[in-house]
Scaffold this active site. Structure first.
Site, PDB file in Angstrom:
ATOM      1  N   LYS A  22       1.085  -1.091   0.024  1.00  0.00           N
ATOM      2  CA  LYS A  22       0.011   0.113  -0.326  1.00  0.00           C
ATOM      3  C   LYS A  22       0.913   1.328  -0.275  1.00  0.00           C
ATOM      4  CE  LYS A  22      -1.916   1.580   3.965  1.00  0.00           C
ATOM      5  NZ  LYS A  22      -1.142   3.285   4.018  1.00  0.00           N
ATOM      6  N   ASN A  23       1.925   1.273   1.155  1.00  0.00           N
ATOM      7  CA  ASN A  23       2.870   2.352   1.079  1.00  0.00           C
ATOM      8  C   ASN A  23       3.388   2.734   0.303  1.00  0.00           C
ATOM      9  OD1 ASN A  23       1.359   2.852   3.236  1.00  0.00           O
ATOM     10  ND2 ASN A  23       2.623   2.669   4.542  1.00  0.00           N
ATOM     11  N   ARG A  91      -4.772  11.025   4.215  1.00  0.00           N
ATOM     12  CA  ARG A  91      -3.752  11.312   5.568  1.00  0.00           C
ATOM     13  C   ARG A  91      -2.326  11.692   3.843  1.00  0.00           C
ATOM     14  NH1 ARG A  91       0.891  12.410   6.240  1.00  0.00           N
ATOM     15  NH2 ARG A  91       2.132  14.015   7.604  1.00  0.00           N
ATOM     16  N   CYS A 115      -4.640  12.704  12.493  1.00  0.00           N
ATOM     17  CA  CYS A 115      -5.476  11.309  12.748  1.00  0.00           C
ATOM     18  C   CYS A 115      -5.651  10.884  14.355  1.00  0.00           C
ATOM     19  CB  CYS A 115      -5.009  10.250  11.582  1.00  0.00           C
ATOM     20  SG  CYS A 115      -3.426   9.853  12.132  1.00  0.00           S
ATOM     21  N   ARG A 120       0.354  14.633  12.943  1.00  0.00           N
ATOM     22  CA  ARG A 120       0.985  14.716  11.446  1.00  0.00           C
ATOM     23  C   ARG A 120       1.509  15.992  11.038  1.00  0.00           C
ATOM     24  NH1 ARG A 120      -1.219   9.238   9.199  1.00  0.00           N
ATOM     25  NH2 ARG A 120       1.580   8.845   8.321  1.00  0.00           N
ATOM     26  N   PRO A 121       2.580  16.558  11.863  1.00  0.00           N
ATOM     27  CA  PRO A 121       2.329  17.538  10.353  1.00  0.00           C
ATOM     28  C   PRO A 121       3.380  18.191   9.323  1.00  0.00           C
ATOM     29  CG  PRO A 121       3.868  17.234  12.315  1.00  0.00           C
ATOM     30  CD  PRO A 121       3.274  16.366  12.414  1.00  0.00           C
ATOM     31  N   ILE A 122       2.728  18.574   8.323  1.00  0.00           N
ATOM     32  CA  ILE A 122       3.321  18.988   7.181  1.00  0.00           C
ATOM     33  C   ILE A 122       4.637  19.869   6.609  1.00  0.00           C
ATOM     34  CG2 ILE A 122       1.226  18.229   5.982  1.00  0.00           C
ATOM     35  CD1 ILE A 122       0.819  20.407   5.432  1.00  0.00           C
ATOM     36  N   ASP A 123       5.263  20.452   8.091  1.00  0.00           N
ATOM     37  CA  ASP A 123       6.022  21.657   8.072  1.00  0.00           C
ATOM     38  C   ASP A 123       7.535  20.738   7.389  1.00  0.00           C
ATOM     39  OD1 ASP A 123       6.519  19.245  10.087  1.00  0.00           O
ATOM     40  OD2 ASP A 123       7.974  20.829  11.191  1.00  0.00           O
ATOM     41  N   LEU A 124       6.983  19.990   7.522  1.00  0.00           N
ATOM     42  CA  LEU A 124       8.980  19.666   6.294  1.00  0.00           C
ATOM     43  C   LEU A 124       8.575  19.324   4.681  1.00  0.00           C
ATOM     44  CD1 LEU A 124      10.484  16.413   8.737  1.00  0.00           C
ATOM     45  CD2 LEU A 124      11.071  19.201   8.704  1.00  0.00           C
ATOM     46  N   ASP A 306       4.860   0.915  12.154  1.00  0.00           N
ATOM     47  CA  ASP A 306       3.699   0.123  11.996  1.00  0.00           C
ATOM     48  C   ASP A 306       3.538  -0.978  11.809  1.00  0.00           C
ATOM     49  OD1 ASP A 306       3.513   2.086   8.664  1.00  0.00           O
ATOM     50  OD2 ASP A 306       3.049   2.808  10.181  1.00  0.00           O
ATOM     51  N   ILE A 328       8.323   7.150  17.075  1.00  0.00           N
ATOM     52  CA  ILE A 328       7.987   7.893  15.472  1.00  0.00           C
ATOM     53  C   ILE A 328       6.560   8.901  15.606  1.00  0.00           C
ATOM     54  CG2 ILE A 328       6.804   7.880  13.383  1.00  0.00           C
ATOM     55  CD1 ILE A 328       9.751   7.191  14.236  1.00  0.00           C
ATOM     56  N   ARG A 398      -8.647  -0.418   4.738  1.00  0.00           N
ATOM     57  CA  ARG A 398      -7.570   0.446   4.167  1.00  0.00           C
ATOM     58  C   ARG A 398      -6.509   0.021   3.480  1.00  0.00           C
ATOM     59  NH1 ARG A 398      -6.664   4.972   7.589  1.00  0.00           N
ATOM     60  NH2 ARG A 398      -5.241   6.162   5.543  1.00  0.00           N
TER      61      ARG A 398
HETATM   62  C1  EPZ Z   1       4.473   7.014   6.672  1.00  0.00           C
HETATM   63  O1  EPZ Z   1       3.666   8.226   6.839  1.00  0.00           O
HETATM   64  C2  EPZ Z   1       3.399   5.437   6.109  1.00  0.00           C
HETATM   65  N1  EPZ Z   1       2.236   6.354   5.330  1.00  0.00           N
HETATM   66  C3  EPZ Z   1       2.980   5.304   7.547  1.00  0.00           C
HETATM   67  O2  EPZ Z   1       2.234   4.140   7.445  1.00  0.00           O
HETATM   68  C4  EPZ Z   1       3.955   5.634   8.655  1.00  0.00           C
HETATM   69  O3  EPZ Z   1       3.542   5.367  10.102  1.00  0.00           O
HETATM   70  C5  EPZ Z   1       4.889   6.496   8.246  1.00  0.00           C
HETATM   71  O4  EPZ Z   1       5.356   6.670   7.229  1.00  0.00           O
HETATM   72  C6  EPZ Z   1       6.582   5.938   9.360  1.00  0.00           C
HETATM   73  O5  EPZ Z   1       6.949   4.980   9.380  1.00  0.00           O
HETATM   74  C7  EPZ Z   1       2.618   6.149   3.785  1.00  0.00           C
HETATM   75  O6  EPZ Z   1       3.514   5.377   3.784  1.00  0.00           O
HETATM   76  C8  EPZ Z   1       1.379   5.985   3.143  1.00  0.00           C
HETATM   77  P1  EPZ Z   1       6.572  10.610   7.746  1.00  0.00           P
HETATM   78  P2  EPZ Z   1       4.544   9.237   6.409  1.00  0.00           P
HETATM   79  O7  EPZ Z   1       6.555  11.621   7.328  1.00  0.00           O
HETATM   80  O8  EPZ Z   1       5.337  10.096   5.994  1.00  0.00           O
HETATM   81  C9  EPZ Z   1       7.741  13.360  11.847  1.00  0.00           C
HETATM   82  C10 EPZ Z   1       0.399   2.902   7.961  1.00  0.00           C
HETATM   83  O9  EPZ Z   1      -0.058   2.202   8.994  1.00  0.00           O
HETATM   84  N2  EPZ Z   1       6.975  14.545  10.306  1.00  0.00           N
HETATM   85  O10 EPZ Z   1       7.650   9.885   7.438  1.00  0.00           O
HETATM   86  O11 EPZ Z   1       2.753  11.160   6.577  1.00  0.00           O
HETATM   87  C11 EPZ Z   1       5.920  12.633  12.246  1.00  0.00           C
HETATM   88  O12 EPZ Z   1       5.293  13.327  13.172  1.00  0.00           O
HETATM   89  C12 EPZ Z   1       0.560   4.527   7.202  1.00  0.00           C
HETATM   90  O13 EPZ Z   1       0.257   2.567   6.143  1.00  0.00           O
HETATM   91  C13 EPZ Z   1       7.520  15.938  10.513  1.00  0.00           C
HETATM   92  O14 EPZ Z   1       7.800  16.488  11.946  1.00  0.00           O
HETATM   93  O15 EPZ Z   1       5.120   9.836   7.912  1.00  0.00           O
HETATM   94  C14 EPZ Z   1       6.315  12.148  12.356  1.00  0.00           C
HETATM   95  O16 EPZ Z   1       6.810  11.591  13.414  1.00  0.00           O
HETATM   96  C15 EPZ Z   1       0.380   4.968   9.421  1.00  0.00           C
HETATM   97  N3  EPZ Z   1       7.268  16.842  10.105  1.00  0.00           N
HETATM   98  C16 EPZ Z   1       8.386  11.098  12.101  1.00  0.00           C
HETATM   99  O17 EPZ Z   1       7.975  12.497  10.978  1.00  0.00           O
HETATM  100  C17 EPZ Z   1       6.800  16.633   8.806  1.00  0.00           C
HETATM  101  O18 EPZ Z   1       6.411  17.385   7.995  1.00  0.00           O
HETATM  102  C18 EPZ Z   1       7.716  10.556  10.769  1.00  0.00           C
HETATM  103  O19 EPZ Z   1       6.854  10.828   9.353  1.00  0.00           O
HETATM  104  C19 EPZ Z   1       6.165  15.448   8.257  1.00  0.00           C
HETATM  105  C20 EPZ Z   1       6.241  14.333   9.259  1.00  0.00           C
END
Ligand code: EPZ
Length: 418
Positions: A22-23, A91, A115, A120-124, A306, A328, A398
């Site tokens: 899926k991912n 998301r 969620c 789940r910020p998107i600042d990065l 996960d 995480i 999902r």
């Molecule tokens: C991906 O989400 C996966 N989803 C998630 O799987 C998975 O849990 C996650 O990576 C971590 O491995 C998909 O690939 C569709 P991140 P993503 O950005 O990319 C912080 C599932 O169950 N962060 O790697 O959204 C964030 O808060 C789902 O299949 C920032 O601070 O996760 C977290 O602590 C759930 N700023 C860490 O980074 C940002 O701009 C990792 O998040 C982005 C993230």
């Protein structure tokens, strides 16, 4: 709403076919918007998240078909607005941001909400895009990127929890069309990020370093249509590994890729599992007595967040005391209160779950809260005495293709009740 009704006690044995990831499929589908030409994606799992992603692509203007695991798509012309009603439900739709900016030179995107697994910020994502020449501002819950002029740059993408998976995907996709060289430091190196980079390179992108923390992307003028087969789902495979261990079973995971699960396999062997693998898949045999373990979730190649809920379920019935720390998503423990309803002895100290193995769990009606928590509750139901009803099973649909059918084929007593 559907629910899954599980009668515990069966020992799982046999063979299960692992579906496509899926991912990996989600960002690859988004990447097809980078070209007006036709793309064919194979081994796509039939999940509600995938069908929703396709609905968004169609709303953006792409022509998409999906049958027998194959998605065929052509995005001759696309619009650059992604409305709230689409983003709020999933998301992962955030990974449209990079392709839309690269293709249209602008984007209007609803800010994704939170969620149940935590903030789940998107600042990065926004920081990386701004550094590439796509600055944004937020107004009334929308992100506006009115004018992008993508120029390659060295970008540090590390955050408080390390790298970001979809953030790396977005910057990498946008950088394929930037002028000159982009370097991403502290990039995510999950297998799904590697799979996306392989797909983009097939389209004519010039990416090196995928699978490491440092990506180099040389911008190109255009990307073309390709065919691609998605990698197997390592989290589905890990979930079925736990289903074998928690039921004292012996299961072959056909199509699973052991190289994507090195850390998970190591931790399972510490529990006492016998695990062998070859090009065809992974064989998991449970020990007579499981050993408790401690683990910490980290970005790849660390133990995946996960898989955290699934390991909590396993440790509730493993003799001894286990400590599972979530680095995480520190609040990703909604499953613990439901496991307690089944008799689990667990307490939460900050972002660490302390689990005291009990002799048995008792079946009960429980509530799923997120995708992996619902899988953990099904796993607990497989070993509990009596019947467990997992409600709100749309969460599990999902991310797991036909999970009840696959478990039933391994000998589980599980039914989906409308
Ligand atoms: C991906 O989400 C996966 N989803 C998630 O799987 C998975 O849990 C996650 O990576 C971590 O491995 C998909 O690939 C569709 P991140 P993503 O950005 O990319 C912080 C599932 O169950 N962060 O790697 O959204 C964030 O808060 C789902 O299949 C920032 O601070 O996760 C977290 O602590 C759930 N700023 C860490 O980074 C940002 O701009 C990792 O998040 C982005 C993230």
């Amino acid at each position: 709403m559907d629910k899954l009704v599980v009668k515990g006690g069966a020992r799982l044995t046999g063979r299960v076919q692992i579906s496509g990831s899926k991912n990996s499929a989600l960002p690859i589908l988004a990447a097809t918007l980078l070209t007006p030409e036709t793309c064919v994606i194979r081994n796509v799992p039939d999940l509600s998240d995938i069908r929703f992603m396709i609905e968004i692509m169609q709303r953006l203007g792409a022509k998409v078909t999906f049958e027998n695991g194959v998605v065929t798509t052509s995005a001759e012309k696309i619009i650059s607005e992604v409305p709230y009603d689409l983003v709020r439900k999933m998301r992962a739709s955030i990974c449209f941001l990079g392709p839309i900016i690269a293709r249209c030179g602008q984007a209007t995107f609803s800010e994704p909400g939170g969620c149940s697994i935590g903030d789940r910020p998107i600042d990065l994502h926004l920081k990386g895009l701004a550094e590439l020449g796509a600055p944004s501002h937020n107004e009334g819950g929308n992100i506006y990127i009115p004018k992008a002029n993508l120029v390659g740059k060295e970008i540090f993408l590390g955050g408080k929890s390390g790298s970001t998976v979809l953030g790396t995907d977005n910057i990498m996709m946008a950088a394929t069309r930037a002028k000159g060289l982009t370097i991403i430091e502290s990039a995510a190196c999950e297998p799904e990020v590697r799979d996306l980079a392989d797909f983009l390179n097939k389209m004519g992108a010039k990416i090196v370093g995928h699978g490491t923390r440092r990506l180099e992307i040389e911008g190109v003028d255009a990307l073309h249509g390709v065919e691609h087969t998605v990698i197997p789902d390592r989290i589905e495979a890990g979930t079925f590994m736990v289903s074998a261990l928690i039921t004292q079973g012996d299961v072959f995971l056909a199509g699973a890729e052991a190289n994507h699960l090195v850390n998970v396999i190591d931790r399972m062997k510490s529990c006492g599992a016998q695990i062998t693998s070859d090009a065809k898949g992974i064989q998991v045999s449970a020990p007579r007595k499981l050993s408790s373990i401690d683990l910490v979730t980290e970005t790849y190649p660390g133990f995946p967040t996960d898989m955290q809920a699934q390991l909590c379920a396993l440790m509730t019935v493993t003799p001894g005391i286990s400590a599972i720390t979530e680095k995480i998503y520190p609040s990703r423990f909604m499953h613990l209160s439901e496991l307690r309803r089944m008799g689990a002895r667990v307490e939460l100290e900050g972002a660490t779950a302390i689990l005291h193995g009990v002799e048995y769990l008792s079946g009960a009606p429980v509530m799923a809260s997120d995708l992996r928590a619902s899988a953990a509750l099904v796993l607990a139901g497989l070993v509990a005495r009596g019947t467990t009803e997992v409600n709100r099973v749309y969460h599990i649909d999902r991310g797991y293709e036909h999970i009840d059918q696959k478990l039933r084929a391994l000998g589980a007593d599980i039914e989906r009740v409308r």
